[in-house]
Design a protein around this motif. Structure first.
Motif, short mmCIF file in Angstrom:
data_model
loop_
_atom_site.label_atom_id
_atom_site.label_comp_id
_atom_site.label_asym_id
_atom_site.label_seq_id
_atom_site.Cartn_x
_atom_site.Cartn_y
_atom_site.Cartn_z
N ILE A 10 27.42 -8.02 46.86
CA ILE A 10 26.69 -6.82 46.46
C ILE A 10 25.26 -6.95 46.98
O ILE A 10 24.57 -7.90 46.65
CB ILE A 10 26.72 -6.64 44.94
CG1 ILE A 10 28.18 -6.49 44.49
CG2 ILE A 10 25.91 -5.42 44.52
CD1 ILE A 10 28.42 -6.79 43.04
N THR B 97 21.41 -8.24 45.40
CA THR B 97 21.66 -8.40 43.97
C THR B 97 22.03 -9.85 43.65
O THR B 97 23.16 -10.26 43.86
CB THR B 97 22.80 -7.45 43.54
OG1 THR B 97 22.41 -6.12 43.84
CG2 THR B 97 23.09 -7.57 42.06
N PRO B 98 21.05 -10.63 43.18
CA PRO B 98 21.34 -12.03 42.85
C PRO B 98 21.95 -12.15 41.46
O PRO B 98 21.25 -12.06 40.47
CB PRO B 98 19.95 -12.68 42.91
CG PRO B 98 19.00 -11.57 42.54
CD PRO B 98 19.66 -10.27 42.92
N LEU B 99 23.25 -12.29 41.38
CA LEU B 99 23.86 -12.46 40.06
C LEU B 99 23.59 -13.88 39.56
O LEU B 99 23.54 -14.83 40.33
CB LEU B 99 25.36 -12.20 40.12
CG LEU B 99 25.73 -10.75 40.40
CD1 LEU B 99 27.22 -10.55 40.24
CD2 LEU B 99 24.98 -9.79 39.49
N LEU C 191 15.33 -13.30 34.91
CA LEU C 191 14.27 -12.42 34.45
C LEU C 191 14.10 -12.44 32.93
O LEU C 191 12.98 -12.37 32.43
CB LEU C 191 14.52 -10.99 34.92
CG LEU C 191 13.25 -10.20 34.70
CD1 LEU C 191 12.39 -10.22 35.93
CD2 LEU C 191 13.51 -8.83 34.19
N MET D 280 6.40 -4.38 33.08
CA MET D 280 7.76 -4.54 33.61
C MET D 280 7.91 -3.94 35.00
O MET D 280 8.52 -4.54 35.88
CB MET D 280 8.75 -3.90 32.62
CG MET D 280 10.21 -4.10 32.96
SD MET D 280 10.72 -5.82 33.00
CE MET D 280 11.59 -5.87 34.55
N GLN E 112 9.73 -7.81 42.67
CA GLN E 112 11.10 -8.17 43.08
C GLN E 112 11.48 -7.44 44.37
O GLN E 112 12.08 -8.01 45.26
CB GLN E 112 12.13 -7.74 42.01
CG GLN E 112 11.92 -8.29 40.64
CD GLN E 112 12.21 -9.75 40.59
OE1 GLN E 112 13.23 -10.18 41.10
NE2 GLN E 112 11.31 -10.51 40.01
N GLN F 249 18.54 -2.30 37.27
CA GLN F 249 18.54 -3.61 37.91
C GLN F 249 17.12 -4.15 37.87
O GLN F 249 16.19 -3.49 38.33
CB GLN F 249 19.07 -3.53 39.35
CG GLN F 249 19.01 -4.87 40.06
CD GLN F 249 20.08 -5.04 41.12
OE1 GLN F 249 21.12 -4.37 41.10
NE2 GLN F 249 19.83 -5.94 42.06
N LEU F 250 16.97 -5.33 37.29
CA LEU F 250 15.64 -5.91 37.09
C LEU F 250 15.34 -7.03 38.06
O LEU F 250 14.21 -7.51 38.12
CB LEU F 250 15.51 -6.44 35.66
CG LEU F 250 15.86 -5.45 34.53
CD1 LEU F 250 15.71 -6.12 33.17
CD2 LEU F 250 14.99 -4.21 34.61
N GLN F 251 16.35 -7.48 38.81
CA GLN F 251 16.17 -8.68 39.63
C GLN F 251 16.64 -8.44 41.05
O GLN F 251 17.55 -7.67 41.30
CB GLN F 251 16.96 -9.85 39.04
CG GLN F 251 16.97 -9.81 37.52
CD GLN F 251 17.30 -11.12 36.85
OE1 GLN F 251 16.77 -12.17 37.24
NE2 GLN F 251 18.15 -11.09 35.87
N VAL G 178 28.48 -3.72 38.55
CA VAL G 178 27.20 -4.13 39.13
C VAL G 178 26.81 -3.20 40.27
O VAL G 178 25.66 -2.77 40.38
CB VAL G 178 27.27 -5.60 39.62
CG1 VAL G 178 26.01 -5.96 40.40
CG2 VAL G 178 27.46 -6.55 38.45
N GLU G 179 27.78 -2.86 41.07
CA GLU G 179 27.50 -2.01 42.22
C GLU G 179 27.04 -0.61 41.78
O GLU G 179 26.06 -0.08 42.28
CB GLU G 179 28.75 -1.90 43.08
CG GLU G 179 28.44 -1.76 44.54
CD GLU G 179 29.63 -2.12 45.41
OE1 GLU G 179 30.66 -2.62 44.88
OE2 GLU G 179 29.55 -1.89 46.62
N SER H 4 22.72 -4.73 38.41
CA SER H 4 23.13 -6.03 37.85
C SER H 4 23.00 -6.05 36.33
O SER H 4 23.88 -6.56 35.64
CB SER H 4 22.33 -7.18 38.48
OG SER H 4 20.94 -6.92 38.43
N GLU H 5 21.95 -5.47 35.78
CA GLU H 5 21.81 -5.44 34.32
C GLU H 5 22.54 -4.24 33.71
O GLU H 5 22.87 -4.25 32.53
CB GLU H 5 20.34 -5.45 33.93
CG GLU H 5 19.67 -6.82 34.01
CD GLU H 5 19.49 -7.33 35.44
OE1 GLU H 5 19.19 -6.50 36.33
OE2 GLU H 5 19.69 -8.53 35.70
#
Lengths: 113, 279
Positions: free
Chosen positions: A7, A10-12, A76, A90, A97, B194-196, B231-232, B236-237
């Protein structure tokens, strides 16, 4: 999980990141206690040392480099506690990021005028 | 036997709590968001539940990475707001529905669903904010709570299908509890955010709107999606939305969508709610 890295951008927070960032996240988690927030404020480097952070991790934390902290395995939700000690908004953390200017981030990503 | 009087799905964004704390509810940024919850609040006041079963995730406030329960159920007499870094919020303690909690634990484990059981534990904004959105800020909460934590932080997070199974079992368990409690189920988290990573700030308004419309009577696609799909589509969050599935699965196959609200962005998040009743 098949391959979460597929994805884009997007670092899971998978096992590798969890292992990599454990000390930094543990340090950040400890800021949920007022005495640790006081110790962090009093002598930040000594505080980071007490959690065994590497030179690279320390540099990222001390520069408040949110992009780098996440790249080093910071999650995070933990590192956000650093923003409770040294206030950051925030959306500024989000912009960092995305490596965007805050105003551009608000407009382009969040649709705020 | 205890009765499920409805299910709500809602965001639990921490900045909602901060907006309440700072008296920003009526400011232009926040008023449209909070106004949209008025019908939900009214519904709750009319329905007068005795217990809220709240499905949420901790955000690195109560659980660290030293132990990560995939599912956890609280059996405490009382739950105190946790210090998230700014000092604990001035929110009243939450009284636990102890007997119902233990009954749910018994039923879950008897049916091969094995949560961590928490006797002494604090709660973060994941539980606080949904309670404030639907009950306001009373001196004492009008309901007791059963907190159920779902890990959505460290992979592997549970599959959407497992969350669904949890909801099915929860319903059986609640409806086999000897008592006349009126129970509301609150599935919390999301919507898209998505925060990251460099996709931070990702919000998918279209997918959020479709979710709010579809979770009532077109839920199959959401139940059958993979974690990667979540997620997509939701960020992610935003994958926190799998916790709404627990609530939805605890309701009838057909439900009535009583109320719905969407607002974006709340901080960096698509935010909103649904109120569902069995049809």
């Amino acid at each position: 999980m098949s391959d979460p890295t597929q994805i884009p951008e997007t670092p899971l927070f998978d096992r590798e990141r969890s292992k990599q960032g454990y000390r930094m996240n543990k340090m950040a988690m400890s800021l949920g206690k007022p005495e640790n927030r006081a110790a962090f404020k009093a002598d930040e480097e000594a505080f980071l040392d007490s959690y065994g952070l590497s030179a690279e991790e320390k540099a990222a934390v001390m520069a408040r480099d949110w992009h780098r902290m996440v790249a080093l395995g910071g999650n995070l939700f933990f590192i956000l506690k650093i923003a409770a000690v040294d206030p950051a908004v925030m959306t500024e953390i989000g912009a960092a990021q995305a490596q965007m200017e805050h105003a551009d981030f608000l407009k382009q990503r969040l649709g705020k005028e | 036997m205890a009765e499920i009087i409805g299910g709500v799905g809602t965001s639990h964004v921490p900045s909602i709590g901060i907006a309440i704390d700072k008296g920003l509810v009526d400011t232009p940024d926040w008023k449209p968001f909070f106004d949209g919850y008025i019908p939900g609040k009214q519904w709750m006041a009319d329905k007068k539940p005795d217990v809220a079963v709240v499905i949420f995730n901790d955000h690195g406030n109560t659980f660290f990475l030293d132990r990560v329960p995939t599912f956890a159920v609280g059996v405490a007499e009382s739950y105190t707001p946790v210090d998230e870094g700014w000092g604990p919020r001035a929110v009243p303690d939450f009284e636990g529905a102890v007997d119902l909690s233990w009954h749910l634990v018994d039923q879950l484990v008897d049916n091969h669903f094995d949560p961590m059981v928490c006797r002494e534990i604090e709660v973060d904004h994941g539980l606080q904010v949904p309670m404030e959105l639907f009950f306001g800020r009373p001196e004492h909460w009008p309901v007791k709570v059963v907190p159920i934590w779902v890990n959505t932080i460290q992979y592997p997070i549970p599959t959407p299908q497992r969350c669904w199974e949890m909801g099915k079992l929860l319903r059986k368990a609640i409806e086999s509890f000897p008592g006349d409690e009126r129970v509301v189920i609150m599935g919390t988290g999301g919507l898209s955010h998505q925060l990251q990573g460099s996709r931070a700030g990702f919000i998918n308004r279209e997918a959020d709107q479709a979710w709010l419309d579809g979770i009532a009577n077109d839920y199959e696609k959401y139940r059958d999606m993979t974690r990667e799909d979540y997620v997509e589509q939701f960020g992610s969050e935003g994958a926190e939305l799998i916790m709404w599935l627990v609530m939805r699965a605890a309701m009838d196959d057909k439900v009535e969508l009583k109320h719905k609200h969407y607002y974006a962005p709340a901080s960096m998040t698509g935010a909103g709610m649904v109120v569902l009743e069995n049809a």
